[in-house]
Write an enzyme that holds these catalytic residues in place. Structure first.
Site, PDB file in Angstrom:
ATOM      1  N   GLU A 271      14.002  10.343   0.569  1.00  0.00           N
ATOM      2  CA  GLU A 271      13.111  11.397   0.099  1.00  0.00           C
ATOM      3  C   GLU A 271      12.947  11.257  -1.407  1.00  0.00           C
ATOM      4  O   GLU A 271      13.917  11.032  -2.141  1.00  0.00           O
ATOM      5  CB  GLU A 271      13.644  12.792   0.429  1.00  0.00           C
ATOM      6  CG  GLU A 271      12.707  13.895  -0.041  1.00  0.00           C
ATOM      7  CD  GLU A 271      13.128  15.288   0.355  1.00  0.00           C
ATOM      8  OE1 GLU A 271      12.398  16.236   0.015  1.00  0.00           O
ATOM      9  OE2 GLU A 271      14.180  15.438   0.994  1.00  0.00           O
TER      10      GLU A 271
ATOM     11  N   ASN B 295       7.319  15.293  -0.469  1.00  0.00           N
ATOM     12  CA  ASN B 295       7.011  16.694  -0.169  1.00  0.00           C
ATOM     13  C   ASN B 295       5.693  17.075  -0.822  1.00  0.00           C
ATOM     14  O   ASN B 295       5.498  16.859  -2.019  1.00  0.00           O
ATOM     15  CB  ASN B 295       8.141  17.595  -0.680  1.00  0.00           C
ATOM     16  CG  ASN B 295       8.082  18.973  -0.076  1.00  0.00           C
ATOM     17  OD1 ASN B 295       7.215  19.769  -0.420  1.00  0.00           O
ATOM     18  ND2 ASN B 295       8.999  19.262   0.825  1.00  0.00           N
TER      19      ASN B 295
ATOM     20  N   GLU C 213       5.913  15.261   3.894  1.00  0.00           N
ATOM     21  CA  GLU C 213       6.670  16.441   4.287  1.00  0.00           C
ATOM     22  C   GLU C 213       5.875  17.687   3.904  1.00  0.00           C
ATOM     23  O   GLU C 213       5.506  17.855   2.739  1.00  0.00           O
ATOM     24  CB  GLU C 213       8.040  16.464   3.601  1.00  0.00           C
ATOM     25  CG  GLU C 213       8.949  15.323   4.021  1.00  0.00           C
ATOM     26  CD  GLU C 213      10.357  15.469   3.455  1.00  0.00           C
ATOM     27  OE1 GLU C 213      10.628  16.493   2.774  1.00  0.00           O
ATOM     28  OE2 GLU C 213      11.185  14.582   3.693  1.00  0.00           O
TER      29      GLU C 213
ATOM     30  N   ASP D  31       8.956  20.469   7.148  1.00  0.00           N
ATOM     31  CA  ASP D  31      10.109  20.727   6.293  1.00  0.00           C
ATOM     32  C   ASP D  31      10.580  22.169   6.457  1.00  0.00           C
ATOM     33  O   ASP D  31       9.826  23.049   6.857  1.00  0.00           O
ATOM     34  CB  ASP D  31       9.718  20.459   4.833  1.00  0.00           C
ATOM     35  CG  ASP D  31      10.917  20.236   3.951  1.00  0.00           C
ATOM     36  OD1 ASP D  31      12.046  20.126   4.477  1.00  0.00           O
ATOM     37  OD2 ASP D  31      10.746  20.163   2.721  1.00  0.00           O
TER      38      ASP D  31
ATOM     39  N   GLU E  69      18.970  18.724   6.934  1.00  0.00           N
ATOM     40  CA  GLU E  69      19.070  18.556   5.480  1.00  0.00           C
ATOM     41  C   GLU E  69      20.140  19.495   4.931  1.00  0.00           C
ATOM     42  O   GLU E  69      20.508  20.481   5.555  1.00  0.00           O
ATOM     43  CB  GLU E  69      17.723  18.815   4.810  1.00  0.00           C
ATOM     44  CG  GLU E  69      17.089  20.143   5.124  1.00  0.00           C
ATOM     45  CD  GLU E  69      15.702  20.273   4.518  1.00  0.00           C
ATOM     46  OE1 GLU E  69      15.364  19.464   3.643  1.00  0.00           O
ATOM     47  OE2 GLU E  69      14.974  21.191   4.916  1.00  0.00           O
TER      48      GLU E  69
END
Length: 431
Positions: free
Chosen positions: A201, A259, A291, A322, A379
């Site tokens: 990520e 993201n 995401e 997410d 996560e």
């Protein structure tokens, strides 16, 4: 995340406003935020009424240990604020540590001795306006989340920075991106069964020339739409360049994950811009994971956001939902956008090895993912025990400090080498 926390700060702003009108203080001010770290297991153990009693007792303990001009406020369940006036930074940190020590003593609740565990963030300012000091607390939640494990039960000092409030005159994020100050950090997403890296990520950091490395909480709250776009392009470019470098070095890293904010998805040209960047770096779309929050479903998002996501999915980009479980979960979004993975929010992961309520939520989400034929990534995995439970329950992938902390690009090769030397064993990686 920051919008939710912002709503919690209204009691704090009221407290600061009263302090300013009742007894203006010149010079130093510090705002101490204390978070009850074991609030959730205590709430499950004690029940709602007894937990409320514990929070009140903690507030009374803090109030007795401060001066009348240093008010204490409960701004959320398990989150306390103390305004310290007229103290320099060393004096303020000393007072903060004394308050923390006194709060972390056994408290009798419902016939049982309860030991609270708290962590503190102290924001110190020299002559800052109280409204600006309140605005700095918008970053407190992020700061709590990014504190290292050894910060548990301690106070961490953060200097006040007027450039990080809306009244400041610091450079914008877009200007920082143009100057090459935005840096991508990489956090691995690892397969539970094999330990193989499934991707990284991409996380943003601002290498400020005067203030050092800034975490997202220090600048996200004041970003414009232009800032979001510039930040995304800067991080994406670094992530795609990293993929090319890993390919040349022979490392097997399938993709990077980015993201994306809802405001960016509303840009009609967003998908075309992402695909152009992939083509420019000569990378297939499946090397990029987008995401998005689960609130981006067909009901809650606008038409442009839906068109962008569907265009990216059709091109081959992977789509993740997410913070799954914290918002409005739309099964139709999973179907329409071709979602391939859901990310179980860290609020469900924390303590999942010992908390039956957490375990039930995790199992329900994993069962849903299995029925839908999509992967599940947990996560915020912080301990070996949390990982073990998740792996045993059939979670596909994990991400968090127990696996590896976010790292700059120059440290990734060494991490991959260690992983290869360990035979891709998660157990040894965690040891």
């Amino acid at each position: 995340m920051f919008e939710r926390f912002s709503r919690l700060l209204s009691p704090l702003r009221i407290m600061l406003g009263r302090s300013a009108s009742a007894a203006p203080v010149e010079g130093s001010r510090s705002l101490l935020l204390l978070r009850l770290e074991n609030a959730e297991p205590l709430a499950d153990h004690l029940g709602k009424a007894a937990m409320g009693h514990l929070v009140v007792r903690l507030s009374m303990t803090l109030s007795r240990a401060t001066r009348p001009e240093d008010p204490v406020q409960i701004i959320a369940p398990g989150l306390f604020a103390v305004l310290l006036s007229g103290r320099d930074d060393l004096d303020a940190i000393g007072v903060a540590r004394r308050l923390l020590d006194q709060a972390q003593t056994p408290i009798a609740v419902s016939g049982r001795d309860i030991l609270p565990v708290l962590t503190g963030v102290l924001i110190h300012a020299e002559g800052a306006p109280l409204p600006d000091l309140a605005e700095m607390t918008e970053n407190a939640r992020q700061r709590f989340e990014t504190l290292t494990d050894d910060a548990l039960g301690r106070v961490t000092l953060f200097p006040y920075d007027p450039a990080l409030t809306t009244g400041g005159r610091g450079a914008s994020v877009a200007e920082a991106a143009a100057a090459g100050q935005i840096q991508a950090y990489f956090q691995p997403q690892v397969c539970c069964n094999t330990g193989a890296v499934r991707g990284f990520e991409l996380l943003a950091r601002w290498n400020h020339p005067e203030r050092g490395l800034l975490l997202p909480g220090a600048f996200f709250g004041r970003m414009s739409v232009e800032d979001h776009g510039a930040l995304t392009l800067a991080i994406l470019d670094q992530g795609l360049r990293a993929l090319k470098a890993w390919d040349r070095a022979g490392w097997d890293v399938p993709c990077v994950a980015l993201n994306i904010s809802n405001c960016e998805l509303a840009n009609p040209d967003f998908a075309a811009g992402i695909l152009w960047e992939l083509d420019r770096h000569d990378l297939r779309p499946e090397r990029l994971t987008i995401e998005v929050l689960e609130t981006v479903g067909p009901i809650t998002s606008n038409a442009e956001a839906r068109r962008n996501l569907m265009a990216l999915a059709r091109a081959g980009c992977h789509i993740d939902l997410d913070d799954f479980g914290t918002g409005y979960a739309s099964l139709d979004a999973i179907r329409q956008f071709g979602v391939q993975r859901i990310k179980i929010d860290r609020s469900f992961v924390t303590g999942c090895d010992i908390d039956p309520a957490q375990q039930r939520m995790i199992l329900a989400i994993l069962a849903l993912a299995e029925r839908l034929g999509i992967a599940a990534l947990a996560e915020g995995v912080e301990t070996r025990e949390e990982y073990t439970f998740l792996a045993q329950m059939g979670c596909d992938e994990v991400q968090g400090h127990a696996i590896a902390r976010p790292m700059p690009l120059e440290e990734v090769a060494a991490y991959l080498a260690r992983q290869a030397a360990n035979g891709r064993s998660i157990g040894r990686l965690l040891g």
